[in-house]
Design a protein around this motif. Structure first.
Motif, PDB file in Angstrom:
ATOM      1  N   HIS A 110      28.056  52.249  18.745  1.00 42.64           N
ATOM      2  CA  HIS A 110      29.038  51.178  18.934  1.00 42.64           C
ATOM      3  C   HIS A 110      28.506  50.165  19.947  1.00 42.64           C
ATOM      4  CE1 HIS A 110      32.765  49.070  19.900  1.00 42.64           C
ATOM      5  NE2 HIS A 110      33.310  49.637  18.838  1.00 42.64           N
ATOM      6  N   ALA A 111      28.660  48.885  19.633  1.00 41.07           N
ATOM      7  CA  ALA A 111      28.100  47.828  20.474  1.00 41.07           C
ATOM      8  C   ALA A 111      28.781  47.737  21.830  1.00 41.07           C
ATOM      9  CB  ALA A 111      28.204  46.483  19.761  1.00 41.07           C
ATOM     10  N   GLY A 112      29.989  48.306  21.961  1.00 34.15           N
ATOM     11  CA  GLY A 112      30.702  48.239  23.234  1.00 34.15           C
ATOM     12  C   GLY A 112      30.457  49.419  24.149  1.00 34.15           C
ATOM     13  N   ALA A 113      29.553  50.323  23.773  1.00 33.60           N
ATOM     14  CA  ALA A 113      29.341  51.538  24.561  1.00 33.60           C
ATOM     15  C   ALA A 113      28.874  51.244  25.985  1.00 33.60           C
ATOM     16  CB  ALA A 113      28.335  52.451  23.856  1.00 33.60           C
ATOM     17  N   ASP A 114      28.169  50.135  26.193  1.00 37.18           N
ATOM     18  CA  ASP A 114      27.658  49.783  27.520  1.00 37.18           C
ATOM     19  C   ASP A 114      28.461  48.661  28.179  1.00 37.18           C
ATOM     20  OD1 ASP A 114      25.567  51.663  27.376  1.00 37.18           O
ATOM     21  OD2 ASP A 114      24.308  50.254  26.258  1.00 37.18           O
ATOM     22  N   TRP A 115      29.620  48.356  27.635  1.00 33.42           N
ATOM     23  CA  TRP A 115      30.464  47.287  28.160  1.00 33.42           C
ATOM     24  C   TRP A 115      31.093  47.750  29.470  1.00 33.42           C
ATOM     25  CZ3 TRP A 115      31.250  42.301  27.507  1.00 33.42           C
ATOM     26  CH2 TRP A 115      32.481  41.711  27.786  1.00 33.42           C
ATOM     27  N   ARG A 116      30.776  47.088  30.584  1.00 37.42           N
ATOM     28  CA  ARG A 116      31.213  47.536  31.907  1.00 37.42           C
ATOM     29  C   ARG A 116      32.089  46.476  32.583  1.00 37.42           C
ATOM     30  NH1 ARG A 116      26.080  47.252  31.864  1.00 37.42           N
ATOM     31  NH2 ARG A 116      26.071  45.850  33.651  1.00 37.42           N
ATOM     32  N   TYR A 117      32.827  45.743  31.831  1.00 38.43           N
ATOM     33  CA  TYR A 117      33.546  44.582  32.327  1.00 38.43           C
ATOM     34  C   TYR A 117      34.732  44.967  33.214  1.00 38.43           C
ATOM     35  CZ  TYR A 117      36.345  40.310  32.171  1.00 38.43           C
ATOM     36  OH  TYR A 117      37.081  39.210  32.505  1.00 38.43           O
ATOM     37  N   VAL A 118      34.892  44.243  34.320  1.00 39.05           N
ATOM     38  CA  VAL A 118      36.032  44.443  35.219  1.00 39.05           C
ATOM     39  C   VAL A 118      36.582  43.075  35.620  1.00 39.05           C
ATOM     40  CG1 VAL A 118      35.048  46.588  36.123  1.00 39.05           C
ATOM     41  CG2 VAL A 118      34.711  44.447  37.381  1.00 39.05           C
ATOM     42  N   GLU A 119      37.836  43.063  36.052  1.00 44.20           N
ATOM     43  CA  GLU A 119      38.469  41.862  36.574  1.00 44.20           C
ATOM     44  C   GLU A 119      39.106  42.174  37.919  1.00 44.20           C
ATOM     45  OE1 GLU A 119      39.734  39.698  32.353  1.00 44.20           O
ATOM     46  OE2 GLU A 119      41.257  40.738  33.544  1.00 44.20           O
ATOM     47  N   ALA A 120      38.900  41.304  38.893  1.00 44.35           N
ATOM     48  CA  ALA A 120      39.529  41.442  40.203  1.00 44.35           C
ATOM     49  C   ALA A 120      40.662  40.432  40.316  1.00 44.35           C
ATOM     50  CB  ALA A 120      38.511  41.220  41.317  1.00 44.35           C
ATOM     51  N   ILE A 121      41.824  40.902  40.758  1.00 44.18           N
ATOM     52  CA  ILE A 121      42.969  40.028  41.021  1.00 44.18           C
ATOM     53  C   ILE A 121      42.997  39.781  42.521  1.00 44.18           C
ATOM     54  CG2 ILE A 121      45.455  39.736  40.775  1.00 44.18           C
ATOM     55  CD1 ILE A 121      45.384  41.959  38.642  1.00 44.18           C
ATOM     56  N   VAL A 122      42.863  38.525  42.905  1.00 42.36           N
ATOM     57  CA  VAL A 122      42.723  38.168  44.318  1.00 42.36           C
ATOM     58  C   VAL A 122      43.664  37.013  44.655  1.00 42.36           C
ATOM     59  CG1 VAL A 122      40.312  38.919  44.359  1.00 42.36           C
ATOM     60  CG2 VAL A 122      40.861  36.523  43.857  1.00 42.36           C
ATOM     61  N   PRO A 123      44.012  36.843  45.938  1.00 40.75           N
ATOM     62  CA  PRO A 123      44.748  35.631  46.315  1.00 40.75           C
ATOM     63  C   PRO A 123      43.958  34.393  45.927  1.00 40.75           C
ATOM     64  CG  PRO A 123      44.770  37.235  48.104  1.00 40.75           C
ATOM     65  CD  PRO A 123      43.800  37.751  47.080  1.00 40.75           C
ATOM     66  N   ARG A 124      44.629  33.375  45.434  1.00 43.68           N
ATOM     67  CA  ARG A 124      43.936  32.193  44.925  1.00 43.68           C
ATOM     68  C   ARG A 124      43.074  31.512  45.991  1.00 43.68           C
ATOM     69  NH1 ARG A 124      43.808  29.300  40.309  1.00 43.68           N
ATOM     70  NH2 ARG A 124      45.151  30.862  39.346  1.00 43.68           N
ATOM     71  N   GLY A 176      27.867  49.773  39.197  1.00 42.06           N
ATOM     72  CA  GLY A 176      28.556  50.947  39.702  1.00 42.06           C
ATOM     73  C   GLY A 176      30.049  50.691  39.817  1.00 42.06           C
ATOM     74  N   ASP A 177      30.673  51.324  40.822  1.00 41.13           N
ATOM     75  CA  ASP A 177      32.103  51.164  41.019  1.00 41.13           C
ATOM     76  C   ASP A 177      32.448  49.971  41.899  1.00 41.13           C
ATOM     77  OD1 ASP A 177      32.662  53.380  39.464  1.00 41.13           O
ATOM     78  OD2 ASP A 177      32.571  54.771  41.167  1.00 41.13           O
ATOM     79  N   GLY A 178      31.445  49.314  42.457  1.00 43.53           N
ATOM     80  CA  GLY A 178      31.708  48.208  43.355  1.00 43.53           C
ATOM     81  C   GLY A 178      31.916  46.897  42.617  1.00 43.53           C
ATOM     82  N   PHE A 179      31.803  45.800  43.365  1.00 41.69           N
ATOM     83  CA  PHE A 179      31.942  44.453  42.825  1.00 41.69           C
ATOM     84  C   PHE A 179      30.798  43.642  43.417  1.00 41.69           C
ATOM     85  CE2 PHE A 179      34.168  40.449  41.835  1.00 41.69           C
ATOM     86  CZ  PHE A 179      34.753  40.782  40.613  1.00 41.69           C
ATOM     87  N   PRO A 180      30.263  42.659  42.693  1.00 37.75           N
ATOM     88  CA  PRO A 180      29.088  41.940  43.194  1.00 37.75           C
ATOM     89  C   PRO A 180      29.310  41.188  44.495  1.00 37.75           C
ATOM     90  CG  PRO A 180      29.362  41.584  40.844  1.00 37.75           C
ATOM     91  CD  PRO A 180      30.598  42.272  41.316  1.00 37.75           C
ATOM     92  N   VAL A 181      30.541  40.949  44.881  1.00 41.54           N
ATOM     93  CA  VAL A 181      30.847  40.255  46.124  1.00 41.54           C
ATOM     94  C   VAL A 181      32.002  40.989  46.796  1.00 41.54           C
ATOM     95  CG1 VAL A 181      32.519  38.668  45.068  1.00 41.54           C
ATOM     96  CG2 VAL A 181      31.287  37.970  47.139  1.00 41.54           C
ATOM     97  N   ALA A 198      42.963  43.435  47.214  1.00 46.12           N
ATOM     98  CA  ALA A 198      42.576  43.021  45.860  1.00 46.12           C
ATOM     99  C   ALA A 198      42.644  44.214  44.911  1.00 46.12           C
ATOM    100  CB  ALA A 198      41.167  42.437  45.866  1.00 46.12           C
ATOM    101  N   LEU A 199      43.025  43.952  43.680  1.00 42.85           N
ATOM    102  CA  LEU A 199      43.096  44.991  42.650  1.00 42.85           C
ATOM    103  C   LEU A 199      41.995  44.769  41.629  1.00 42.85           C
ATOM    104  CD1 LEU A 199      46.945  45.133  41.998  1.00 42.85           C
ATOM    105  CD2 LEU A 199      45.554  46.939  43.010  1.00 42.85           C
ATOM    106  N   VAL A 200      41.431  45.857  41.123  1.00 45.03           N
ATOM    107  CA  VAL A 200      40.374  45.765  40.120  1.00 45.03           C
ATOM    108  C   VAL A 200      40.836  46.436  38.839  1.00 45.03           C
ATOM    109  CG1 VAL A 200      38.013  46.391  39.507  1.00 45.03           C
ATOM    110  CG2 VAL A 200      38.535  45.657  41.842  1.00 45.03           C
ATOM    111  N   TRP A 201      40.805  45.677  37.752  1.00 48.42           N
ATOM    112  CA  TRP A 201      41.115  46.211  36.422  1.00 48.42           C
ATOM    113  C   TRP A 201      39.808  46.509  35.701  1.00 48.42           C
ATOM    114  CZ3 TRP A 201      39.870  44.271  31.513  1.00 48.42           C
ATOM    115  CH2 TRP A 201      40.527  44.904  30.436  1.00 48.42           C
TER     116      TRP A 201
END
Length: 381
Positions: free
Chosen positions: A180-194, A146-151, A157-160
């Protein structure tokens, strides 16, 4: 950057370049793929670089140099952009998100100092400040359902969110959208303090979140036909060759370095090379490595008795992975002229590995007649 606390987790095996500094896996890459694909796991990407641009002119300034329109980027909105050289070749690929005060750029870790230095030299008299903040901030990846994050993420924090799953309105896709093979690609990245990495590692130890290594992410990326700067890009790469116009190039935007080449290739419809996915013969349990040659084998119409088929090098492997469903697969960049039905072989580890080609950028890529020809100079309305 200091060592990642994820590497102290049970079973962690450090990755090889370009994923050095983070875990390649934690003992079972196939299981980790399923965890990641199901939205239950996070991936340590703390070896990625993070650059910030501050100041009131930041978005318009970045917009003038990047392949994607960034001048109207709203707080929290994600974008992907390329920085090209004068000939239209890819120099940097960045994941972009703005928080209302700063624009954040995520890219390969070893590329961050060079891009930050170049951006700093391009400031002139504009009200912008560039900083490489890779030592203070880190990146964690996931594929949430969904729109959340697993943790839980720390405050601020910012989510791309990766736009790869569909062709953007001002982009262009060479690969057909249907299937297209990427139709279900749901990848996100979180930018967090180290310092948050230690909390994530503690959550993994406590069992409140699962982890997956870089090999798991790479396998899913290859299966989704998703290009990566560290693997698919060389000094000749045009974005068209990797089908990167679908997510990272705005064809209605002018006035950026390399724009004329982008427009010319789109209007002619003839990228010099093209990205393909290869289904590899797994009977020898050989997984090719980047740089291994891809060879075309062509049988003459009337071969002489005992004549071997002609072999020609037509490209090279850029990424290879063992997928939990598809088996051994790879991305390769090959010559445009290679027919879609030509029998291909990958020369790896001293043996021939048979490869079945799946077109991403088609051999017969046509001119994008529905895309208006771009002026030499122009501004986005």
């Amino acid at each position: 950057m200091t060592g990642s606390p994820f590497l102290a987790l049970p079973g962690a095996v450090v990755g090889d370049p370009p994923d050095a500094g983070v875990a390649a896996h934690y003992g079972n890459p196939m299981v980790e793929q399923r965890r990641l694909e199901e939205g239950r796991a996070i991936v340590d990407l703390s070896n990625r670089g993070v650059i910030t641009v501050t100041g009131p002119d930041r978005r318009s300034w970045l917009n003038s140099m990047a392949s994607r329109a960034l001048d109207h980027l709203a707080p929290g909105e994600s974008a992907e952009a390329l920085f090209l050289d004068a000939g239209g070749h890819v120099e940097h690929a960045v994941h972009v998100v703005d928080d209302g005060e700063r624009t954040w750029l995520v890219l390969e870790g070893d590329a961050a100092p060079a891009l930050a230095s170049w951006l700093d030299r391009m400031r002139f008299m504009l009200r912008v400040e560039v900083a490489d903040v890779s030592d203070a901030f880190a990146v964690v990846g996931a594929m949430p359902r969904g729109d959340g994050f697993p943790v839980g993420l720390p405050e601020g924090a910012l989510v791309w969110r990766d736009p790869w799953r569909q062709v953007l309105p001002d982009g262009y896709g060479y690969a057909p959208e249907l299937g297209h093979a990427g139709a279900d690609w749901r990848y996100v990245e979180a930018i967090v303090p180290r310092e948050s990495l230690a909390d994530f590692a503690a959550a993994a130890r406590a069992g409140t979140v699962e982890v997956a290594g870089a090999l798991a992410l790479e396998a899913l990326r290859v299966a989704a036909w998703r290009p990566r700067s560290a693997t698919e890009v060389d000094d000749r790469t045009l974005p068209h060759e990797l089908d990167w116009l679908r997510s990272a190039v705005d064809l209605h935007k002018g006035c950026y370095r390399g724009q004329e080449t982008v427009a010319k290739v789109v209007n002619l419809g003839r990228p010099p090379r093209r990205l393909v996915m290869l289904h590899l013969d797994g009977s020898d349990t050989i997984l090719p490595k980047p740089g291994d040659q891809v060879v075309g084998r062509k049988v003459r119409p009337e071969p002489a008795q005992g004549e071997e088929p002609e072999r020609r090098v037509v490209g090279a492997i850029t990424s290879a992975a063992m997928h939990h469903e598809l088996g051994p697969i790879a991305l390769a960049v090959i010559k445009r002229s290679v027919p879609a039905d030509l029998e291909l072989i990958v020369e790896s580890h001293g043996i021939d590995v048979a490869a079945a080609q799946v077109e991403i950028v088609p051999a017969g890529a046509a001119a994008a007649v529905e895309v208006p020809r771009l002026p030499r100079l122009g501004i986005r309305p």
